[in-house]
Design an enzyme around this catalytic site. Structure first.
Site: not given
Length: 205
Positions: A79, A184, A186
């Site tokens: 990001c 992202h 994650e």
């Protein structure tokens, strides 16, 4: 060992949890020696480019990351962390980045159709521009989660994946040992875990 660079920007818990889930050993650290001794490095980031860049410089970690890059360490920005890898950003002014990749970060507003909301928040499919080991477990069109108002351009030499949001936007970049994801991993479910697994196994071309 993967070093997650801690320079006071963002909550890193979900990233650590995701890496542990794929069997990777990770440490959150702002210690230069620990970062330089790691096998791989992740530069996360949320918030404003200028603030993040200032914090990196104030901590001396900008120099650490450049040294790690010169040593050939795998480095992945996520990001805002990806945006910091470029030469400059035009987020509320003009600000210098790390310069590890060619390109600049510019506003989506005025580029994408006016009826689309900024920030761009949500799931979008990846369109691969070139084959890269970071995506070795993925398929064309696999969806990942974005939250951003700015995007990288002028980075054709490192572009490995794009996403559509009214217009084509840079989704992922890689050049030698330097790579980044605008989305992202994650927060991208199984697809994101596959990306983190690939990175943890080694993806330096």
């Amino acid at each position: 060992m993967i070093a997650i660079v801690d320079y006071g920007v963002g909550n890193l818990f979900s990233l650590v949890s995701s890496l542990k889930h794929v069997g990777a050993e990770a440490v959150v650290t702002g210690d230069s020696n620990e970062i330089l001794n790691a096998d791989r490095i992740i530069l996360p980031g949320v918030g404003a480019f200028e603030d993040a860049a200032k914090k990196l410089r104030a901590s001396g970690l900008d120099t650490t990351l450049k040294e790690a890059a010169a040593r050939g360490k795998d480095i992945m920005g996520i990001c805002l962390g990806m945006q910091l890898l470029f030469e400059k950003s035009y987020e509320y002014g003009e600000h210098e980045g790390l310069g590890l990749l060619r390109g600049e970060v510019v506003p989506m507003e005025g580029y994408i159709p006016a009826d689309l909301k900024v920030p761009h928040i949500g799931w979008n499919g990846l369109h691969f521009k070139k084959k890269h080991p970071l995506f070795r477990y993925l398929n064309e069109g696999d969806c990942v989660y974005f939250v951003h108002s700015y995007f990288a351009r002028g980075c054709e030499d490192s572009l490995i994946a794009s996403a559509e949001y009214g217009k084509e936007l840079t989704a992922a970049v890689a050049r030698k040992n330097i790579m980044g994801c605008q989305f992202h991993p994650e927060k991208s479910g199984e697809v994101g875990l596959k990306i983190l697994k690939a990175f943890s196994e080694g993806v330096n071309e």
